[in-house]
Motif scaffolding. Structure first.
Motif, mmCIF file in Angstrom:
data_model
loop_
_atom_site.group_PDB
_atom_site.id
_atom_site.type_symbol
_atom_site.label_atom_id
_atom_site.label_comp_id
_atom_site.label_asym_id
_atom_site.label_seq_id
_atom_site.Cartn_x
_atom_site.Cartn_y
_atom_site.Cartn_z
ATOM 1 N N LEU A 104 -61.641 32.399 10.078
ATOM 2 C CA LEU A 104 -61.427 33.071 8.788
ATOM 3 C C LEU A 104 -62.722 33.493 8.114
ATOM 4 N N GLY A 105 -63.792 32.746 8.298
ATOM 5 C CA GLY A 105 -65.069 33.086 7.681
ATOM 6 C C GLY A 105 -65.590 34.456 8.088
ATOM 7 N N ALA A 106 -65.224 34.919 9.264
ATOM 8 C CA ALA A 106 -65.672 36.231 9.741
ATOM 9 C C ALA A 106 -65.013 37.384 8.992
ATOM 10 N N PHE A 107 -64.001 37.074 8.176
ATOM 11 C CA PHE A 107 -63.227 38.114 7.504
ATOM 12 C C PHE A 107 -63.264 38.015 5.982
ATOM 13 N N GLU A 108 -64.109 37.156 5.449
ATOM 14 C CA GLU A 108 -64.122 36.902 4.006
ATOM 15 C C GLU A 108 -64.732 38.034 3.178
ATOM 16 N N ASP A 109 -65.764 38.672 3.681
ATOM 17 C CA ASP A 109 -66.447 39.702 2.906
ATOM 18 C C ASP A 109 -65.693 41.023 2.953
ATOM 19 N N ASP A 110 -65.934 41.867 1.955
ATOM 20 C CA ASP A 110 -65.320 43.194 1.949
ATOM 21 C C ASP A 110 -65.785 44.024 3.141
ATOM 22 N N TYR A 111 -67.069 43.867 3.509
ATOM 23 C CA TYR A 111 -67.621 44.567 4.666
ATOM 24 C C TYR A 111 -67.409 43.688 5.887
ATOM 25 N N LEU A 112 -66.741 44.211 6.891
ATOM 26 C CA LEU A 112 -66.421 43.453 8.094
ATOM 27 C C LEU A 112 -67.557 43.599 9.103
ATOM 28 N N GLU A 113 -68.271 42.503 9.324
ATOM 29 C CA GLU A 113 -69.371 42.495 10.288
ATOM 30 C C GLU A 113 -68.838 42.662 11.710
ATOM 31 N N CYS A 114 -69.739 42.997 12.612
ATOM 32 C CA CYS A 114 -69.389 43.272 14.000
ATOM 33 C C CYS A 114 -68.615 42.130 14.656
ATOM 34 N N ASP A 115 -69.089 40.891 14.505
ATOM 35 C CA ASP A 115 -68.401 39.766 15.136
ATOM 36 C C ASP A 115 -66.960 39.649 14.662
ATOM 37 N N GLY A 116 -66.719 39.839 13.385
ATOM 38 C CA GLY A 116 -65.360 39.794 12.860
ATOM 39 C C GLY A 116 -64.486 40.850 13.498
ATOM 40 N N GLY A 117 -65.006 42.057 13.635
ATOM 41 C CA GLY A 117 -64.251 43.125 14.279
ATOM 42 C C GLY A 117 -63.944 42.816 15.734
ATOM 43 N N GLN A 118 -64.942 42.258 16.432
ATOM 44 C CA GLN A 118 -64.733 41.892 17.833
ATOM 45 C C GLN A 118 -63.668 40.807 17.966
ATOM 46 N N ILE A 119 -63.709 39.834 17.076
ATOM 47 C CA ILE A 119 -62.705 38.759 17.087
ATOM 48 C C ILE A 119 -61.323 39.333 16.797
ATOM 49 N N ALA A 120 -61.235 40.244 15.833
ATOM 50 C CA ALA A 120 -59.941 40.843 15.480
ATOM 51 C C ALA A 120 -59.332 41.583 16.664
ATOM 52 N N VAL A 121 -60.140 42.354 17.374
ATOM 53 C CA VAL A 121 -59.639 43.111 18.524
ATOM 54 C C VAL A 121 -59.188 42.156 19.633
ATOM 55 N N ALA A 122 -59.952 41.095 19.872
ATOM 56 C CA ALA A 122 -59.573 40.124 20.898
ATOM 57 C C ALA A 122 -58.289 39.386 20.502
ATOM 58 N N LEU A 123 -58.170 39.003 19.232
ATOM 59 C CA LEU A 123 -56.944 38.352 18.759
ATOM 60 C C LEU A 123 -55.739 39.278 18.913
ATOM 61 N N LEU A 124 -55.942 40.547 18.625
ATOM 62 C CA LEU A 124 -54.873 41.532 18.801
ATOM 63 C C LEU A 124 -54.397 41.538 20.247
ATOM 64 N N GLU A 125 -55.333 41.643 21.172
ATOM 65 C CA GLU A 125 -54.971 41.715 22.590
ATOM 66 C C GLU A 125 -54.291 40.424 23.049
ATOM 67 N N LEU A 144 -53.197 39.419 10.821
ATOM 68 C CA LEU A 144 -53.858 40.103 11.933
ATOM 69 C C LEU A 144 -53.733 41.619 11.805
ATOM 70 N N VAL A 145 -52.583 42.108 11.379
ATOM 71 C CA VAL A 145 -52.439 43.548 11.125
ATOM 72 C C VAL A 145 -53.514 43.996 10.135
ATOM 73 N N ASP A 146 -53.681 43.240 9.073
ATOM 74 C CA ASP A 146 -54.670 43.581 8.050
ATOM 75 C C ASP A 146 -56.091 43.620 8.607
ATOM 76 N N VAL A 147 -56.493 42.599 9.361
ATOM 77 C CA VAL A 147 -57.877 42.570 9.829
ATOM 78 C C VAL A 147 -58.138 43.613 10.915
ATOM 79 N N VAL A 148 -57.138 43.926 11.724
ATOM 80 C CA VAL A 148 -57.328 44.985 12.715
ATOM 81 C C VAL A 148 -57.410 46.342 12.017
ATOM 82 N N GLU A 149 -56.599 46.557 10.992
ATOM 83 C CA GLU A 149 -56.708 47.800 10.209
ATOM 84 C C GLU A 149 -58.114 47.939 9.634
ATOM 85 N N ARG A 150 -58.654 46.860 9.099
ATOM 86 C CA ARG A 150 -60.019 46.885 8.566
ATOM 87 C C ARG A 150 -61.031 47.201 9.662
#
Length: 134
Positions: free
Chosen positions: A32-53, A88-94
């Motif tokens: 969850l810490g990877a998704f706390e800020d308004d700006y989504l850092e690279c690691d958070g995005g990578q985690i979101a895509v992997a969680l989606l898959e 997860l829908v929300d973080v992948v959209e971000r």
């Protein structure tokens, strides 16, 4: 230098996630810490895509990528509540948004073909996830 590729498991964030699941210590709270800020850092995005898959593998019978072919996903699957799917829908959209997503920006810098090679499959997966989360 880190791992970088357009596939959902071809990067460091996904590698760390896979290792965590493999060791049996993954929880959604642990990322969850990877998704706390308004700006989504690279690691958070990578985690979101992997969680989606991973979610599509266990909930939509998607074929397993070789990177996770031997991974036991039973505990992960049990964690996929309706609330988690909506999150997860929300973080992948971000992640795929053109604003406030470092991962989008990094792919955009590579040019339109490279951006599409990463973004189109993620958006397609996001549509499949939306169906699951209804």
């Amino acid at each position: 230098m880190g791992a970088w590729g357009s596939g959902p498991f071809e990067n460091d964030g996904a590698g760390d996630l896979i290792a965590s699941i493999g060791h049996g210590d993954f929880t959604f709270d642990s990322v969850l810490g990877a998704f706390e800020d308004d700006y989504l850092e690279c690691d958070g995005g990578q985690i979101a895509v992997a969680l989606l898959e991973l979610t599509l593998i266990v909930r939509a019978d998607r074929a397993r990528d070789p990177a996770v072919a031997e991974l036991d996903l039973d505990d992960f699957a049990a964690m996929l509540t309706g609330e988690r799917l909506a999150w997860l829908v929300d973080v992948v959209e971000r992640t795929v948004a053109s604003t406030d997503s470092e991962l989008f920006e990094l792919w955009d810098e590579q040019g339109p073909e490279e951006l599409a090679s990463w973004r189109v499959p993620v958006i397609d997966g996001l549509e499949d996830l939306r169906v699951l989360s209804v």
